[in-house]
Design a protein around this motif. Structure first.
Motif, mmCIF file in Angstrom:
data_model
loop_
_atom_site.group_PDB
_atom_site.id
_atom_site.type_symbol
_atom_site.label_atom_id
_atom_site.label_comp_id
_atom_site.label_asym_id
_atom_site.label_seq_id
_atom_site.Cartn_x
_atom_site.Cartn_y
_atom_site.Cartn_z
ATOM 1 N N ILE A 60 -28.611 -6.051 18.612
ATOM 2 C CA ILE A 60 -28.530 -7.474 18.950
ATOM 3 C C ILE A 60 -29.152 -7.639 20.328
ATOM 4 N N THR A 61 -30.142 -8.542 20.444
ATOM 5 C CA THR A 61 -30.891 -8.641 21.691
ATOM 6 C C THR A 61 -31.147 -10.090 22.092
ATOM 7 N N ASP A 62 -31.218 -10.315 23.408
ATOM 8 C CA ASP A 62 -31.586 -11.634 23.937
ATOM 9 C C ASP A 62 -33.080 -11.894 23.784
ATOM 10 N N PHE A 63 -33.851 -10.818 23.521
ATOM 11 C CA PHE A 63 -35.313 -10.906 23.494
ATOM 12 C C PHE A 63 -35.857 -10.365 22.169
ATOM 13 N N PRO A 64 -35.695 -11.138 21.083
ATOM 14 C CA PRO A 64 -36.133 -10.639 19.777
ATOM 15 C C PRO A 64 -37.625 -10.333 19.702
ATOM 16 N N LEU A 114 -36.769 -17.086 15.122
ATOM 17 C CA LEU A 114 -37.537 -17.051 13.877
ATOM 18 C C LEU A 114 -39.035 -16.973 14.130
ATOM 19 N N SER A 115 -39.485 -17.553 15.238
ATOM 20 C CA SER A 115 -40.931 -17.555 15.537
ATOM 21 C C SER A 115 -41.470 -16.141 15.755
ATOM 22 N N HIS A 116 -40.579 -15.201 16.062
ATOM 23 C CA HIS A 116 -40.984 -13.796 16.229
ATOM 24 C C HIS A 116 -40.894 -13.022 14.916
ATOM 25 N N GLY A 117 -40.554 -13.713 13.840
ATOM 26 C CA GLY A 117 -40.386 -13.032 12.567
ATOM 27 C C GLY A 117 -39.042 -12.329 12.452
ATOM 28 N N VAL A 118 -38.121 -12.618 13.399
ATOM 29 C CA VAL A 118 -36.783 -12.009 13.359
ATOM 30 C C VAL A 118 -35.869 -12.939 12.568
ATOM 31 N N ARG A 119 -35.431 -12.452 11.402
ATOM 32 C CA ARG A 119 -34.711 -13.330 10.477
ATOM 33 C C ARG A 119 -33.242 -12.953 10.334
ATOM 34 N N ARG A 120 -32.709 -12.411 11.434
ATOM 35 C CA ARG A 120 -31.275 -12.120 11.511
ATOM 36 C C ARG A 120 -30.791 -12.638 12.859
ATOM 37 N N CYS A 121 -29.599 -13.234 12.880
ATOM 38 C CA CYS A 121 -29.125 -13.797 14.141
ATOM 39 C C CYS A 121 -27.628 -13.605 14.298
ATOM 40 N N GLU A 122 -27.208 -13.722 15.544
ATOM 41 C CA GLU A 122 -25.793 -13.691 15.912
ATOM 42 C C GLU A 122 -25.503 -14.983 16.646
ATOM 43 N N LEU A 123 -24.350 -15.591 16.372
ATOM 44 C CA LEU A 123 -23.978 -16.817 17.074
ATOM 45 C C LEU A 123 -22.466 -16.882 17.213
ATOM 46 N N ASP A 124 -22.013 -17.862 18.007
ATOM 47 C CA ASP A 124 -20.585 -17.996 18.324
ATOM 48 C C ASP A 124 -20.072 -19.351 17.853
ATOM 49 N N LEU A 125 -18.835 -19.351 17.361
ATOM 50 C CA LEU A 125 -18.264 -20.584 16.810
ATOM 51 C C LEU A 125 -16.941 -20.965 17.461
ATOM 52 N N HIS A 126 -16.807 -22.260 17.722
ATOM 53 C CA HIS A 126 -15.528 -22.856 18.116
ATOM 54 C C HIS A 126 -15.337 -24.127 17.297
ATOM 55 N N THR A 144 -34.250 0.383 12.035
ATOM 56 C CA THR A 144 -33.267 -0.437 12.759
ATOM 57 C C THR A 144 -33.642 -1.918 12.659
ATOM 58 N N GLN A 145 -32.693 -2.729 12.231
ATOM 59 C CA GLN A 145 -32.920 -4.178 12.132
ATOM 60 C C GLN A 145 -32.667 -4.842 13.495
ATOM 61 N N ILE A 146 -33.224 -6.030 13.667
ATOM 62 C CA ILE A 146 -33.063 -6.779 14.924
ATOM 63 C C ILE A 146 -32.318 -8.079 14.635
ATOM 64 N N TYR A 147 -31.296 -8.349 15.457
ATOM 65 C CA TYR A 147 -30.585 -9.632 15.428
ATOM 66 C C TYR A 147 -30.845 -10.364 16.740
ATOM 67 N N GLY A 148 -31.214 -11.630 16.653
ATOM 68 C CA GLY A 148 -31.348 -12.444 17.857
ATOM 69 C C GLY A 148 -29.973 -12.860 18.360
ATOM 70 N N VAL A 180 -25.362 -2.868 17.465
ATOM 71 C CA VAL A 180 -25.017 -2.688 18.887
ATOM 72 C C VAL A 180 -25.537 -3.855 19.731
ATOM 73 N N TRP A 181 -24.749 -4.205 20.764
ATOM 74 C CA TRP A 181 -25.104 -5.339 21.614
ATOM 75 C C TRP A 181 -24.847 -5.005 23.078
ATOM 76 N N THR A 182 -25.385 -5.759 23.992
ATOM 77 C CA THR A 182 -26.592 -6.565 23.912
ATOM 78 C C THR A 182 -27.698 -5.701 24.494
ATOM 79 N N VAL A 183 -28.760 -5.475 23.743
ATOM 80 C CA VAL A 183 -29.756 -4.454 24.070
ATOM 81 C C VAL A 183 -31.067 -5.138 24.457
ATOM 82 N N ASN A 184 -31.384 -5.107 25.762
ATOM 83 C CA ASN A 184 -32.538 -5.857 26.258
ATOM 84 C C ASN A 184 -33.641 -5.006 26.879
ATOM 85 N N GLU A 185 -33.381 -3.723 27.126
ATOM 86 C CA GLU A 185 -34.377 -2.848 27.753
ATOM 87 C C GLU A 185 -35.124 -2.055 26.679
#
Length: 240
Positions: free
Chosen positions: A226-230, A26-38, A2-6, A205-210
């Motif tokens: 997808i997690t708030d805590f990569p 990125l400092s955690h070595g997590v090189r995938r991210c999710e973001l929002d655009l307007h 399973t991959q991790i997205y910040g 799957v989002w948002t998975v923090n536990e």
């Protein structure tokens, strides 16, 4: 595996959708991210979740009412974890320039047909300029956005953001030629997951923090979470 997205970078650790947050991811070595655009008033791609400025900057008004040159001066630390230094709203091109992610989920919020078209074309042009066309997926819960992406930027990967089961997410994803399904974790049953993967969808799957939930979903076989805590997610999944 399973991959991790910040989520919005590392939303639980630093002010969301800011350069600081993505650097934290990125400092955690997590090189995938999710973001929002307007879009800004002058049609620049701005990285911010809400259509309004209030929650993250304390300012009044909508993102679309302000020019990019002003938006990048607004401090977006409000309402997130405490941070010492100002964290301005970034333009997408600043993140593309400064952050070396392997993959980006670029979520476009609902928009009129014209704004959807402007947004997806701007994303494609920018991704091409940075050589990132194969590293981005335009995601949205808006059919207007997905229809614009399918029609105007067919060579860019698409993903459906699905929060409600009654919309039949697998069918909607199929209708718009999506490769990814960004699924609210509460909708992720083993049956739906298997069916989506048989359909050729990458299920994120989002948002998975536990930690217990991270392990459970990884055991189900989700493609990514997808997690708030990569940092926590990395430690949790490495110990599985």
């Amino acid at each position: 595996m399973t991959q991790i997205y910040g989520h919005r970078g590392a939303k639980g650790e630093a002010p969301e959708n800011t350069l600081t947050s993505f650097q934290q991811c990125l400092s955690h070595g997590v090189r995938r991210c999710e973001l929002d655009l307007h879009l800004s008033a002058d049609n620049e791609l701005m990285v911010i979740h809400d259509p309004t400025l209030k929650r993250t900057t304390g300012r009044r008004g909508k993102v679309v009412e302000h020019n990019a040159s002003d938006l990048v001066t607004y401090d977006a630390r409000k309402g997130g974890p405490g941070w010492v230094h100002p964290c301005p709203i970034p333009r997408l091109d600043e993140l593309f320039e400064k952050c070396d992610f392997e993959h980006w989920q670029l979520e476009v919020k609902s928009a009129s047909r014209m704004r959807a078209a402007t947004t997806v074309l701007a994303i494609r042009e920018m991704a091409q300029r940075f050589g990132l066309l194969d590293k981005i997926t335009i995601t949205s819960s808006s059919r207007e956005v997905l229809a614009a992406a399918l029609e105007l930027t067919p060579d860019v990967s698409r993903g459906l953001v699905a929060e409600y089961a009654w919309l039949d997410p697998l069918k909607v994803a199929q209708n718009y030629g999506c490769e990814m399904l960004a699924l609210n974790w509460t909708l992720c049953s083993p049956e739906r997951l298997a069916k989506a993967q048989r359909q050729g969808l990458h299920v994120s799957v989002w948002t998975v923090n536990e930690p217990a939930l991270m392990r459970r979903l990884a055991d189900f076989g989700v493609d990514s979470l997808i997690t708030d805590f990569p940092g926590l997610a990395t430690a949790t999944l490495e110990s599985c």
